[in-house]
Design an enzyme around this catalytic site. Structure first.
Site, short mmCIF file in Angstrom:
data_model
loop_
_atom_site.label_atom_id
_atom_site.label_comp_id
_atom_site.label_asym_id
_atom_site.label_seq_id
_atom_site.Cartn_x
_atom_site.Cartn_y
_atom_site.Cartn_z
N HIS A 1 0.79 -1.17 0.11
CA HIS A 1 0.11 0.03 -0.06
C HIS A 1 0.86 1.11 0.05
O HIS A 1 2.19 1.25 0.53
CB HIS A 1 -0.95 0.00 1.33
CG HIS A 1 -0.43 0.18 2.36
ND1 HIS A 1 0.14 1.11 3.14
CD2 HIS A 1 0.14 -0.92 3.34
CE1 HIS A 1 0.64 0.91 4.38
NE2 HIS A 1 0.63 -0.35 4.69
N ASP B 1 6.09 -0.98 13.17
CA ASP B 1 4.72 -0.97 11.98
C ASP B 1 4.12 -2.25 12.15
O ASP B 1 4.20 -2.76 13.32
CB ASP B 1 5.40 -0.63 10.44
CG ASP B 1 6.37 -1.64 9.98
OD1 ASP B 1 6.44 -2.87 10.87
OD2 ASP B 1 6.81 -1.73 8.84
N GLY C 1 1.92 -2.83 15.33
CA GLY C 1 1.16 -2.11 14.37
C GLY C 1 0.03 -3.02 13.99
O GLY C 1 -1.18 -2.48 14.08
N GLY D 1 4.67 2.84 10.48
CA GLY D 1 3.53 3.28 10.70
C GLY D 1 2.96 3.83 12.01
O GLY D 1 2.28 4.75 12.04
N ARG E 1 -14.14 13.64 13.95
CA ARG E 1 -12.58 13.59 13.60
C ARG E 1 -11.93 15.14 13.80
O ARG E 1 -12.85 16.22 13.52
CB ARG E 1 -12.44 13.69 12.17
CG ARG E 1 -13.04 12.29 11.73
CD ARG E 1 -11.85 11.24 11.77
NE ARG E 1 -10.88 11.54 10.67
CZ ARG E 1 -10.90 11.14 9.31
NH1 ARG E 1 -12.20 10.70 8.81
NH2 ARG E 1 -9.93 11.59 8.68
N ASN F 1 -5.90 23.74 9.70
CA ASN F 1 -5.39 23.10 8.61
C ASN F 1 -5.79 21.91 8.34
O ASN F 1 -5.40 20.79 9.17
CB ASN F 1 -3.70 23.39 8.57
CG ASN F 1 -2.97 22.70 7.54
OD1 ASN F 1 -3.66 22.44 6.34
ND2 ASN F 1 -1.60 22.46 7.54
N THR F 2 -6.34 21.40 7.38
CA THR F 2 -6.68 19.92 7.05
C THR F 2 -6.25 19.64 5.54
O THR F 2 -6.31 20.79 4.72
CB THR F 2 -8.12 19.83 7.24
OG1 THR F 2 -8.41 18.35 7.27
CG2 THR F 2 -9.16 20.45 6.49
#
Length: 610
Positions: A11, A154, A185, A309, A455, A554-555
């Site tokens: 990915h 990760d 992870g 990650g 969120r 800021n997004t």
């Protein structure tokens, strides 16, 4: 000497180009293909890197892949043999892809590189590095430190899931590893799956949900799922997981332990999911803290570098910084697999070729602005070709008119300079808003981003002003450290508000900047530096001069399921498909009310939900 690094086939495929030790370019393939987390060979990202360097494949001295496919295949086979016959279903699913493609990855890479270079097969030097070495190299070599402890965490690479390294000068020595199936992870991803979010993209949602819950499952996790040692090493009880032998993350035993089946994606969130999120976050922070303490003892270093990650868990990073175990912490902004492309290239330059390394106090990532940029003439031509209506203004008017729009509580699409490398928008491809607005967080989530209401959004703040608003006085240019809003900037809650639980706490104003203040008063801080992003710094300065507030919401410039915009066309399409009211691209200012009605379109259903 030019080295091209590549990560792909799992990915977040990416490419990065290093020239004589300098990072020239780096970008994820998803930004060009518009396919979120695109795992394909990064042909477009490679082509961009070559164009940025002004060279072709014939001018590349080494190409390096970010992991070793045969070692990964060995892990797959050994896992199947160790769990046979339970793992046959997942083994049968994976085998055709491995036999058809991945076992012949070397020849496949040469063919793909040859296509870019206009030949049947590229015949130059093709190298492979270990996955966690690539992560570690991406963290240490661009850091501003002459030496440092290096932690990578990760899901899994070939075998390794967690590693401790020690960087000194131009060398990076790997000291300790934890191996699959024991993975921090994958533990976090198991809870991501169980709470109804998508693995490899929903982990940050789980982190954002955690402050709404109570960590009542911590002891259950510690007593059943994980055997955690004082040095941070751990083992996971595989009875509760299904990632070795099945096609899901958790087993029936896991579901029984936590009181039911996994939440169905997109179904209403309950207090259980919030409490599970809070609990696994606490456990993760404890594991990271113990690993860091061991790294300090083992290496004697006072500086720490992070990648993998798990290093994108900015809450854990912020708490680690506050503990004071290390004087300085530096985190690779592309900490996930995309950053492996860069780390692989740097590992070749320093480790394989033995070149000298010098540091001057600045990191080598240049603010992570390593992607494409567009000149003013090109921007105007591209927008005009789409039928856009825009005004071209000077620099001062650009800043002033943008501040006007922000004060009017408009959502502003902001595309300036080079695109960011990594998952965060840092003022190059951002949607901006007024943090003082009590409705901005809800508006951006539901009407612009089309995503879950809980969120949180991040604050951008000038580096010189950060300590006046947040309990953090350190560089955080990559939005990877969480701090709390200072008491002096908070609002006293009403008595009724203190009695609220779960998502009912969402719309309570907690500070003078409610749009970027999470329910626990935390904020994912980005410090903006004049030397790496002068135009964004100027905007923050002008906003402060007008309002007394040096902070902006800021997004990332995208909607849910969409990669961050790359081109002026991407920006205009997102602008016209959402309720963004202003768009600023280069020196072009676009107002929604002036755009042709025929160019408006429904953007909400365009992308698969992540």
């Amino acid at each position: 000497m030019r080295i091209l690094g590549i990560s792909a086939f799992y990915h977040d495929s990416a490419a990065a180009l290093v020239e004589d030790g300098r990072i020239v370019a780096a970008a994820q393939e998803e930004r060009f293909t518009r396919k979120k987390h695109d795992a394909a060979f990064p042909a477009k990202a490679v082509a961009y890197c070559l164009a940025e360097a002004g060279c072709g494949m014939a001018d590349i001295d080494h190409v390096v892949f970010y992991e070793k496919p045969f070692v990964k295949f060995e892990r797959l086979l050994e896992t199947y043999l160790a769990t046979s016959p339970r793992g046959f279903r997942s083994f049968r699913t994976a085998m055709p892809v491995w036999i058809k493609e991945k076992l012949f990855q070397k020849s496949m890479l040469r063919k793909q590189l040859g296509k870019i270079g206009g030949t049947k097969s590229w015949s130059g030097s093709l190298l492979f590095t270990e996955h966690h070495l690539a992560h570690a190299a991406s963290a240490y070599f661009p850091s501003p430190f002459p030496s440092a402890a290096v932690l990578t965490m990760d899901g899994v690479g070939e075998w390794c899931t967690t590693s401790l390294g020690h960087g000194r000068g131009n060398t990076l020595k790997m000291l300790k590893e934890i191996h699959f199936p024991h993975s921090l992870g994958l533990l976090y991803s198991a809870f991501t799956y169980y709470t109804g979010f998508k693995v490899n993209s929903g982990e940050y949602k789980l982190m954002g949900l955690a402050p709404y819950g109570q960590p009542r499952f911590v002891q259950t996790i510690m007593d059943n799922l994980i055997d955690l040692k004082e040095d941070g090493s751990f083992r996971l009880d595989q009875r509760y997981f299904d990632y070795c032998t099945g096609l899901t993350m958790t087993s029936a035993a896991f579901h029984q332990l936590f009181g039911g089946p996994p939440r169905s994606p997109e179904s209403p969130l309950t207090q259980r999911e919030m409490d599970l999120a809070a609990s696994i976050q606490v456990v993760t922070e404890e594991i990271v803290s113990r690993l860091a303490r061991f790294a300090r003892q083992e290496t004697g270093e006072t500086r720490l570098c992070l990648a993998g990650g798990v290093a994108l868990n900015c809450v854990a990073n912020g708490k680690l910084l506050k503990q004071g175990l290390f004087k300085d912490i530096w985190i690779q902004p592309a900490a996930g697999d995309s950053g492996g492309a860069l780390g692989a290239a740097l590992a070749v330059w320093y480790e394989y070729l033995g070149n000298a390394r010098s540091v001057n106090g600045d990191d080598a990532m240049a603010g992570a602005y390593l992607g494409p940029a567009y000149g003013q003439n090109e921007i105007e031509g591209r927008l005009a070709a789409m039928g856009a209506v825009y005004s071209v203004v000077g620099d001062d008017d650009l800043i002033a008119s943008t501040v006007d729009s922000l004060i009017e509580e408009k959502a502003v699409g902001w595309m300036q300079g080079r695109m960011e490398f990594g998952p965060r928008a840092l003022g190059g491809r951002s949607i901006l808003g007024d943090p003082r607005s009590p409705t901005m967080q809800k508006t951006l989530n539901l009407k612009v981003k089309y995503r879950e209401s809980f969120r949180p959004f991040a604050p951008s703040v000038r580096r010189e002003d950060v300590a006046e608003w947040f309990d953090i006085d350190a560089d955080s240019p990559y939005m990877l450290l969480v701090g709390d809003v200072l008491d002096s900037q908070r609002l006293r809650p009403n008595r009724e508000d203190t009695d609220l639980f779960g998502l009912d706490r969402l719309n309570v104003a907690r500070s003078k900047i409610p749009a970027v203040t999470h329910v626990d008063y935390s904020a994912r801080v980005q410090t903006v530096h004049r030397d790496t992003n002068p135009r964004y710094w100027d905007l923050l300065s002008a906003f402060k001069n007008r309002t007394g507030c040096p902070v902006l919401v800021n997004t990332s410039f995208n909607v849910r399921g969409e990669p961050i915009v790359c081109t002026p066309e991407d920006a205009y399409r997102c602008f016209m498909g959402t309720e963004i009211e202003r768009l600023v691209v280069g020196n072009c200012v676009l107002r929604k009310e002036e755009q042709p009605e025929a160019l408006r379109h429904d953007y909400k259903e365009r992308f698969e939900l992540d």
